[in-house]
Design an enzyme around this catalytic site. Structure first.
Site, PDB file in Angstrom:
ATOM      1  N   ASN A 235       0.877  -1.166   0.000  1.00  0.00           N
ATOM      2  CA  ASN A 235       0.000   0.000   0.000  1.00  0.00           C
ATOM      3  C   ASN A 235       0.918   1.220   0.000  1.00  0.00           C
ATOM      4  O   ASN A 235       1.504   1.574   1.020  1.00  0.00           O
ATOM      5  CB  ASN A 235      -0.916  -0.003   1.227  1.00  0.00           C
ATOM      6  CG  ASN A 235      -1.852   1.194   1.256  1.00  0.00           C
ATOM      7  OD1 ASN A 235      -1.464   2.308   0.917  1.00  0.00           O
ATOM      8  ND2 ASN A 235      -3.085   0.981   1.682  1.00  0.00           N
TER       9      ASN A 235
ATOM     10  N   GLU B 223      -3.811   2.037  -3.021  1.00  0.00           N
ATOM     11  CA  GLU B 223      -3.891   3.458  -2.663  1.00  0.00           C
ATOM     12  C   GLU B 223      -2.960   4.304  -3.523  1.00  0.00           C
ATOM     13  O   GLU B 223      -2.125   5.058  -3.008  1.00  0.00           O
ATOM     14  CB  GLU B 223      -3.613   3.676  -1.170  1.00  0.00           C
ATOM     15  CG  GLU B 223      -4.871   3.595  -0.319  1.00  0.00           C
ATOM     16  CD  GLU B 223      -4.735   4.316   1.014  1.00  0.00           C
ATOM     17  OE1 GLU B 223      -5.269   5.422   1.126  1.00  0.00           O
ATOM     18  OE2 GLU B 223      -4.103   3.762   1.933  1.00  0.00           O
TER      19      GLU B 223
ATOM     20  N   ASP C 194      -4.186  -4.961   0.485  1.00  0.00           N
ATOM     21  CA  ASP C 194      -4.537  -4.399   1.787  1.00  0.00           C
ATOM     22  C   ASP C 194      -5.983  -4.776   2.068  1.00  0.00           C
ATOM     23  O   ASP C 194      -6.908  -4.221   1.492  1.00  0.00           O
ATOM     24  CB  ASP C 194      -4.358  -2.881   1.749  1.00  0.00           C
ATOM     25  CG  ASP C 194      -4.757  -2.194   3.052  1.00  0.00           C
ATOM     26  OD1 ASP C 194      -5.186  -2.909   3.989  1.00  0.00           O
ATOM     27  OD2 ASP C 194      -4.662  -0.964   3.122  1.00  0.00           O
TER      28      ASP C 194
ATOM     29  N   ASN D 249      -7.473  -4.464   4.970  1.00  0.00           N
ATOM     30  CA  ASN D 249      -8.053  -3.630   6.027  1.00  0.00           C
ATOM     31  C   ASN D 249      -8.762  -4.473   7.082  1.00  0.00           C
ATOM     32  O   ASN D 249      -9.836  -4.111   7.577  1.00  0.00           O
ATOM     33  CB  ASN D 249      -8.998  -2.581   5.434  1.00  0.00           C
ATOM     34  CG  ASN D 249      -8.295  -1.251   5.195  1.00  0.00           C
ATOM     35  OD1 ASN D 249      -7.511  -0.799   6.024  1.00  0.00           O
ATOM     36  ND2 ASN D 249      -8.550  -0.647   4.046  1.00  0.00           N
TER      37      ASN D 249
ATOM     38  N   ASP E 284      -2.019  -6.323   5.594  1.00  0.00           N
ATOM     39  CA  ASP E 284      -1.686  -6.640   4.198  1.00  0.00           C
ATOM     40  C   ASP E 284      -1.365  -8.132   4.095  1.00  0.00           C
ATOM     41  O   ASP E 284      -0.464  -8.631   4.774  1.00  0.00           O
ATOM     42  CB  ASP E 284      -0.504  -5.792   3.744  1.00  0.00           C
ATOM     43  CG  ASP E 284      -0.748  -4.308   3.987  1.00  0.00           C
ATOM     44  OD1 ASP E 284      -1.267  -3.652   3.083  1.00  0.00           O
ATOM     45  OD2 ASP E 284      -0.437  -3.823   5.103  1.00  0.00           O
TER      46      ASP E 284
ATOM     47  N   ASP F 210       2.593   4.595   5.322  1.00  0.00           N
ATOM     48  CA  ASP F 210       2.365   4.045   6.652  1.00  0.00           C
ATOM     49  C   ASP F 210       2.278   2.512   6.629  1.00  0.00           C
ATOM     50  O   ASP F 210       2.181   1.870   7.673  1.00  0.00           O
ATOM     51  CB  ASP F 210       1.122   4.650   7.317  1.00  0.00           C
ATOM     52  CG  ASP F 210      -0.061   4.781   6.383  1.00  0.00           C
ATOM     53  OD1 ASP F 210       0.003   4.261   5.250  1.00  0.00           O
ATOM     54  OD2 ASP F 210      -1.064   5.407   6.782  1.00  0.00           O
ATOM     55  N   HIS F 211       2.335   1.925   5.439  1.00  0.00           N
ATOM     56  CA  HIS F 211       2.439   0.478   5.269  1.00  0.00           C
ATOM     57  C   HIS F 211       3.857   0.121   4.833  1.00  0.00           C
ATOM     58  O   HIS F 211       4.584   0.962   4.290  1.00  0.00           O
ATOM     59  CB  HIS F 211       1.485  -0.022   4.181  1.00  0.00           C
ATOM     60  CG  HIS F 211       0.035   0.120   4.508  1.00  0.00           C
ATOM     61  ND1 HIS F 211      -0.774  -0.955   4.783  1.00  0.00           N
ATOM     62  CD2 HIS F 211      -0.761   1.218   4.587  1.00  0.00           C
ATOM     63  CE1 HIS F 211      -2.008  -0.544   5.008  1.00  0.00           C
ATOM     64  NE2 HIS F 211      -2.029   0.782   4.907  1.00  0.00           N
TER      65      HIS F 211
END
Length: 258
Positions: free
Chosen positions: A7, A34, A147, A149, A218, A247-248
């Site tokens: 991501n 993303e 991802d 989530n 992920d 942030d991943h």
């Protein structure tokens, strides 16, 4: 063969991070989520320059998914998840790469929950499970990466009690993921590291990365036709510490070549 999911959280703003990681990690196939860029702003030329072909489905400001392949052709199969012709979010893309089917997904976050966004998450999950079941029925090598989530279990989150009111950890979301895997998919990280605390995401707030206060969001799921080739899996967590990082962190698997 090395396959990764990442991501990127804005592909153009983090292009130097992506290019550096590709040069260092040398993955053969990469699923990106993303993108946060419209289709015509995807940096195909920069990726081609370092040997990566790509297919992508962008969306202005939000979402967006892509599949990259190093020195291999990609044949796009679809760029939407079946089941809702009115869903205009760029969250799914699927391609034939070599002798396998690679599916890249970005599942909805679902917050605030409960509410319409969580309902959309569960509906999207239902469509994913239906399509995943169809893919298994085809009895071909499939990688379902991205991802999700979803925090699958308490082992996959720092201080799980703090996430009980979050859509990522709601019982319905965890059950949906468990049911998906239960169709016959192999969760690559958990298969090779059944008891290890492994994270793929660290919030930008409260020094989460420095404290290793992370989440495992992920995942790479493998069909029975490809799972026996799995020999290694891990997370390039150091990438999260780079300047202007997502942030991943990238998650990867290593497969024996056929």
């Amino acid at each position: 063969m090395k396959i990764a999911t990442f991501n990127i959280n804005g592909i153009n703003g983090r292009l130097p991070v992506l290019l550096r990681w590709l040069a260092e990690g040398q993955p053969d196939i990469v699923c990106l989520q993303e993108l946060k860029a419209p289709t015509d702003k995807f940096p195909a030329a920069a990726l081609s320059k370092i040997g990566y072909n790509a297919i992508w489905h962008g969306q202005k400001m939000w979402n967006g998914v892509a599949i990259l392949a190093r020195d291999m052709d990609l044949q796009e199969v679809r760029n939407t998840l079946p089941g809702d012709q009115h869903d205009d979010h760029s969250r799914y893309i699927e391609a034939i790469v070599g002798r396998m089917l690679v599916c890249c997904l970005y599942l909805p976050n679902g917050n605030p929950a409960p509410g319409p966004k969580f309902d959309y998450k569960l509906a999207w999950f239902k469509r994913l499970k239906k399509h995943a079941k169809y893919l298994l029925s085809e009895q071909v090598p499939v990688v379902l990466a991205g991802d999700y989530n979803v925090i699958p279990t308490a082992l996959d989150v720092y201080k799980p009690e703090r996430w009980e009111d979050n859509a990522l950890y709601f019982p319905q979301a965890r059950k949906a993921y468990k049911d998906l895997v239960g169709q016959g998919w192999t969760d690559a990280i958990r298969h090779l590291h059944p008891q290890e605390r492994i994270y793929t995401f660290w919030d930008y707030l409260r020094n989460a990365y420095e404290r290793d206060a992370g989440l495992r969001l992920d995942h790479l799921l493998l069909s029975p036709q490809i799972a026996p080739r799995l020999v290694a899996a891990g997370v390039d967590s150091n990438v999260r510490g780079w300047e202007k990082a997502s942030d991943h962190a990238p998650v990867w698997i290593q497969l024996l070549d056929q």
